[in-house]
Design an enzyme around this catalytic site. Structure first.
Site, PDB file in Angstrom:
ATOM      1  N   GLY A  12     -17.182   8.825  43.975  1.00 17.05           N
ATOM      2  CA  GLY A  12     -16.231   7.905  43.859  1.00 17.05           C
ATOM      3  C   GLY A  12     -15.596   9.060  42.705  1.00 17.05           C
ATOM      4  N   ILE A  14     -16.535   8.672  38.132  1.00 22.67           N
ATOM      5  CA  ILE A  14     -16.993   9.930  38.278  1.00 22.67           C
ATOM      6  C   ILE A  14     -17.824  10.971  39.095  1.00 22.67           C
ATOM      7  CG2 ILE A  14     -18.517   9.779  36.052  1.00 22.67           C
ATOM      8  CD1 ILE A  14     -18.232   7.349  35.576  1.00 22.67           C
ATOM      9  N   PHE A  83     -25.172   8.002  40.927  1.00 16.48           N
ATOM     10  CA  PHE A  83     -23.922   6.947  40.473  1.00 16.48           C
ATOM     11  C   PHE A  83     -23.801   5.874  41.512  1.00 16.48           C
ATOM     12  CE2 PHE A  83     -22.833  11.572  39.357  1.00 16.48           C
ATOM     13  CZ  PHE A  83     -22.220  11.254  38.260  1.00 16.48           C
ATOM     14  N   SER A 127     -24.831   2.180  30.954  1.00 13.63           N
ATOM     15  CA  SER A 127     -23.426   1.947  30.443  1.00 13.63           C
ATOM     16  C   SER A 127     -23.871   1.119  29.027  1.00 13.63           C
ATOM     17  CB  SER A 127     -22.718   0.677  31.057  1.00 13.63           C
ATOM     18  OG  SER A 127     -21.879  -0.236  30.799  1.00 13.63           O
ATOM     19  N   THR A 129     -22.305  -0.979  27.717  1.00  9.77           N
ATOM     20  CA  THR A 129     -22.560  -3.305  28.508  1.00  9.77           C
ATOM     21  C   THR A 129     -24.712  -3.347  27.070  1.00  9.77           C
ATOM     22  OG1 THR A 129     -21.988  -4.428  29.706  1.00  9.77           O
ATOM     23  CG2 THR A 129     -23.264  -1.938  30.537  1.00  9.77           C
ATOM     24  N   TYR A 152     -23.471  -7.831  36.284  1.00  5.28           N
ATOM     25  CA  TYR A 152     -22.978  -5.712  36.448  1.00  5.28           C
ATOM     26  C   TYR A 152     -24.226  -5.296  35.369  1.00  5.28           C
ATOM     27  CZ  TYR A 152     -20.689  -2.068  34.849  1.00  5.28           C
ATOM     28  OH  TYR A 152     -21.172  -0.553  34.315  1.00  5.28           O
ATOM     29  N   LYS A 156     -27.587  -2.943  35.332  1.00  4.84           N
ATOM     30  CA  LYS A 156     -27.585  -1.931  33.992  1.00  4.84           C
ATOM     31  C   LYS A 156     -29.017  -2.052  33.261  1.00  4.84           C
ATOM     32  CE  LYS A 156     -24.146   0.464  36.223  1.00  4.84           C
ATOM     33  NZ  LYS A 156     -24.061   1.381  36.635  1.00  4.84           N
ATOM     34  N   ASN A 182     -17.061   4.358  27.766  1.00  8.88           N
ATOM     35  CA  ASN A 182     -15.124   3.386  28.244  1.00  8.88           C
ATOM     36  C   ASN A 182     -14.501   4.892  28.908  1.00  8.88           C
ATOM     37  OD1 ASN A 182     -15.988   2.116  27.272  1.00  8.88           O
ATOM     38  ND2 ASN A 182     -14.281   0.874  28.092  1.00  8.88           N
ATOM     39  N   VAL A 220      -2.651  -7.040  26.220  1.00 11.88           N
ATOM     40  CA  VAL A 220      -3.245  -6.699  25.757  1.00 11.88           C
ATOM     41  C   VAL A 220      -4.270  -7.997  25.624  1.00 11.88           C
ATOM     42  CG1 VAL A 220      -3.941  -5.723  23.458  1.00 11.88           C
ATOM     43  CG2 VAL A 220      -1.901  -4.866  25.243  1.00 11.88           C
ATOM     44  N   PHE A 221      -4.905  -7.904  26.172  1.00 14.49           N
ATOM     45  CA  PHE A 221      -6.050  -8.831  25.736  1.00 14.49           C
ATOM     46  C   PHE A 221      -6.753  -9.100  24.638  1.00 14.49           C
ATOM     47  CE2 PHE A 221      -7.461  -8.617  30.390  1.00 14.49           C
ATOM     48  CZ  PHE A 221      -5.898  -8.772  30.434  1.00 14.49           C
ATOM     49  N   ARG A 298      -9.536 -11.762  26.547  1.00 13.30           N
ATOM     50  CA  ARG A 298     -10.359 -12.083  28.309  1.00 13.30           C
ATOM     51  C   ARG A 298     -11.797 -12.728  28.065  1.00 13.30           C
ATOM     52  NH1 ARG A 298     -11.205  -6.514  32.036  1.00 13.30           N
ATOM     53  NH2 ARG A 298     -12.721  -5.879  29.688  1.00 13.30           N
TER      54      ARG A 298
HETATM   55  C1  UD1 Z   1     -16.353  -3.457  30.946  1.00 10.35           C
HETATM   56  C2  UD1 Z   1     -18.438  -2.736  30.118  1.00 10.35           C
HETATM   57  C3  UD1 Z   1     -18.807  -1.527  31.238  1.00 10.35           C
HETATM   58  C4  UD1 Z   1     -18.700  -1.480  32.359  1.00 10.35           C
HETATM   59  C5  UD1 Z   1     -17.004  -1.623  32.453  1.00 10.35           C
HETATM   60  C6  UD1 Z   1     -16.277  -1.475  34.403  1.00 10.35           C
HETATM   61  C7  UD1 Z   1     -18.605  -3.399  27.670  1.00 10.35           C
HETATM   62  C8  UD1 Z   1     -18.563  -3.370  26.536  1.00 10.35           C
HETATM   63  N1  UD1 Z   1     -17.820  -2.339  28.374  1.00 10.35           N
HETATM   64  O1  UD1 Z   1     -15.907  -2.128  30.309  1.00 10.35           O
HETATM   65  O2  UD1 Z   1     -19.467  -1.054  30.613  1.00 10.35           O
HETATM   66  O3  UD1 Z   1     -18.344   0.238  32.709  1.00 10.35           O
HETATM   67  O4  UD1 Z   1     -16.454  -2.622  32.261  1.00 10.35           O
HETATM   68  O5  UD1 Z   1     -15.317  -2.860  34.589  1.00 10.35           O
HETATM   69  O6  UD1 Z   1     -18.664  -3.968  28.583  1.00 10.35           O
HETATM   70  N2  UD1 Z   1      -7.501  -4.739  28.181  1.00 10.35           N
HETATM   71  C9  UD1 Z   1      -6.773  -4.936  28.430  1.00 10.35           C
HETATM   72  N3  UD1 Z   1      -5.883  -5.483  29.176  1.00 10.35           N
HETATM   73  C10 UD1 Z   1      -6.173  -4.844  30.611  1.00 10.35           C
HETATM   74  C11 UD1 Z   1      -7.308  -4.448  30.359  1.00 10.35           C
HETATM   75  C12 UD1 Z   1      -8.114  -4.278  29.501  1.00 10.35           C
HETATM   76  O7  UD1 Z   1      -6.728  -5.332  27.014  1.00 10.35           O
HETATM   77  O8  UD1 Z   1      -5.395  -4.892  31.246  1.00 10.35           O
HETATM   78  C13 UD1 Z   1      -8.792  -4.206  27.030  1.00 10.35           C
HETATM   79  C14 UD1 Z   1      -9.902  -4.671  27.205  1.00 10.35           C
HETATM   80  O9  UD1 Z   1      -9.858  -6.288  26.690  1.00 10.35           O
HETATM   81  C15 UD1 Z   1     -11.267  -3.797  26.511  1.00 10.35           C
HETATM   82  C16 UD1 Z   1     -10.242  -2.353  26.508  1.00 10.35           C
HETATM   83  O10 UD1 Z   1      -8.976  -2.703  27.254  1.00 10.35           O
HETATM   84  O11 UD1 Z   1     -11.225  -4.055  25.220  1.00 10.35           O
HETATM   85  C17 UD1 Z   1     -11.136  -1.942  28.407  1.00 10.35           C
HETATM   86  O12 UD1 Z   1     -11.945  -2.718  29.030  1.00 10.35           O
HETATM   87  P1  UD1 Z   1     -12.258  -2.331  30.230  1.00 10.35           P
HETATM   88  O13 UD1 Z   1     -11.194  -0.756  30.172  1.00 10.35           O
HETATM   89  O14 UD1 Z   1     -11.928  -3.398  31.062  1.00 10.35           O
HETATM   90  O15 UD1 Z   1     -13.130  -1.597  29.964  1.00 10.35           O
HETATM   91  P2  UD1 Z   1     -14.492  -2.801  29.308  1.00 10.35           P
HETATM   92  O16 UD1 Z   1     -14.892  -4.229  29.662  1.00 10.35           O
HETATM   93  O17 UD1 Z   1     -14.624  -1.296  27.434  1.00 10.35           O
END
Ligand code: UD1
Length: 344
Positions: A12, A14, A83, A127, A129, A152, A156, A182, A220-221, A298
């Site tokens: 995978g 990581i 993992f 995580s 999370t 999910y 964890k 992240n 951008v969410f 989101r």
């Molecule tokens: C989340 C979990 C993390 C988990 C991961 C797996 C939390 C804090 N983190 O990460 O533990 O391992 O999911 O999937 O709960 N975004 C956009 N547009 C997009 C996609 C994402 O704006 O199309 C933004 C999101 O709103 C967020 C950031 O990008 O603010 C990161 O998002 P993402 O990469 O999905 O990770 P997390 O949600 O932080």
């Protein structure tokens, strides 16, 4: 004699980067993976980078008998890095039983087999999370665990407890729990990286696919959060830096340097970056313009979270090193490589 490590989920994202760092540090690696979210040719890439071909077995950690056969076949496994897990937050809400079964039973099977085959320790992929929205930032390992937002996230939390309870009950094993922030980016050779199944849910794979023209536009969410530019803040950690954290954690685990039988470390950079910061870093370091728009929030997103990584810095002697510019560039080079290979 090289110490032998079992890496579950080793093909995978990581896992594969970690196998490279383990082999470069002199460990003998056995990979198991059910290939549900990865490809067997990752083993070839690992061999290309390190000149060592790790042992590979296509095994599902849910299959107790097959798992036990791995311990029989590969004598003297000293440590495990676990993992293998399902990791899509949205999917876990729709298929909770799949997530609970996959993520909990896999760990239970490993914990059950460890004493029988004299395996000393296990590193578990947790995580940030588990902190939910922390009250204090940067977040330390002492921060309270908040109610999980998804099945999910709950797996964890429960898995961390399963490890603690098992060790408290007298199981002769030790554990290090790494709470990742992240993870993003790819190997500098562009031979390894993230290969999302279907439409990516995470920011960076969606971003690089948009830049490539596979997706039309990145959303951008939310830009109305309580942050300087209104978009969410995360601690983006380079995947090779993250992989290296596992090597130092394994050294600690196997050399009995632990102060406690279960130790927890945040693995992050200590820097919070907004979604818009990340887009800017991508555009400026690659020179590629990104088509994006501001969209609604989101559901379930945390507003802001970044690590206090001091414990990992001081106790493990590990520190994130690769810059964000280099990291997003590595993600882009990987995307270009996928196109070259006709994969995506
Ligand atoms: C989340 C979990 C993390 C988990 C991961 C797996 C939390 C804090 N983190 O990460 O533990 O391992 O999911 O999937 O709960 N975004 C956009 N547009 C997009 C996609 C994402 O704006 O199309 C933004 C999101 O709103 C967020 C950031 O990008 O603010 C990161 O998002 P993402 O990469 O999905 O990770 P997390 O949600 O932080």
């Amino acid at each position: 004699m090289k110490q032998r490590i079992l890496v579950t989920g080793g093909t995978g994202y990581i896992g594969s980067h970690t196998v490279v760092e383990l082999q470069n540090s002199g460990y003998d690696v056995v990979i198991i993976d059910n290939l549900s979210n990865s490809r067997e040719d990752v083993v070839d890439s690992i061999e290309k980078i390190t000149n060592i071909r790790p042992a590979f077995e296509k095994v599902d950690c849910l299959d107790f008998q097959a798992l036990e056969n791995v311990f029989k076949k590969y004598d003297g496994i000293k440590g495990i890095i676990h993992f293998a897990a399902s990791k899509a937050v949205g999917e876990s809400v729709k298929k909770p039983l799949l997530y609970y079964r996959n993520n909990l039973v896999s760990l239970i099977n490993l914990l059950e087999l460890m004493p029988k085959y004299s395996v000393d320790g296990i590193i578990f992929s947790s995580s940030c999370t588990v902190y939910g929205q922390p009250d204090i930032l940067p977040v330390t390992e002492e921060a309270p665990i908040k109610k999980a937002e998804s099945p999910y996230g709950n797996t964890k939390q429960i898995n961390e407890e399963i490890i603690r309870d098992t060790i408290a009950s007298g199981s002769p094993i030790n554990s290090i729990i790494l709470r990742y922030f992240n993870p993003i980016g790819a190997h500098p050779t562009a031979l390894l990286g993230e290969l999302p199944n279907g439409v990516p849910q995470n920011l960076v794979p969606f971003l690089t696919q948009t830049a490539m023209g596979i997706r039309e536009q990145l959303s951008v969410f939310g830009n109305d959060y309580n942050t300087p530019d209104g978009s969410c803040i995360r601690d983006y950690i380079n995947v090779v830096d993250l992989a290296k954290a596992h090597v130092v954690a394994m050294d600690r685990l196997l050399n009995n340097k632990q102060l406690e039988r279960v130790e927890v470390f945040n693995i992050g950079t200590g820097n919070g970056l907004s979604v818009l910061d990340l887009i800017n870093a991508f555009e400026s370091s690659t020179g590629v313009k990104l088509n994006y728009k501001i969209a609604g929030r989101r559901e379930g997103d945390i507003e802001k979270v970044w690590a206090n990584p001091e414990r990992a810095n001081n106790v493990l002697g590990w520190k994130a090193e690769v810059s964000i510019e280099e990291t997003v560039k590595s993600a882009w080079n990987w995307q270009l490589k996928l196109r070259e290979k006709g994969i995506q």
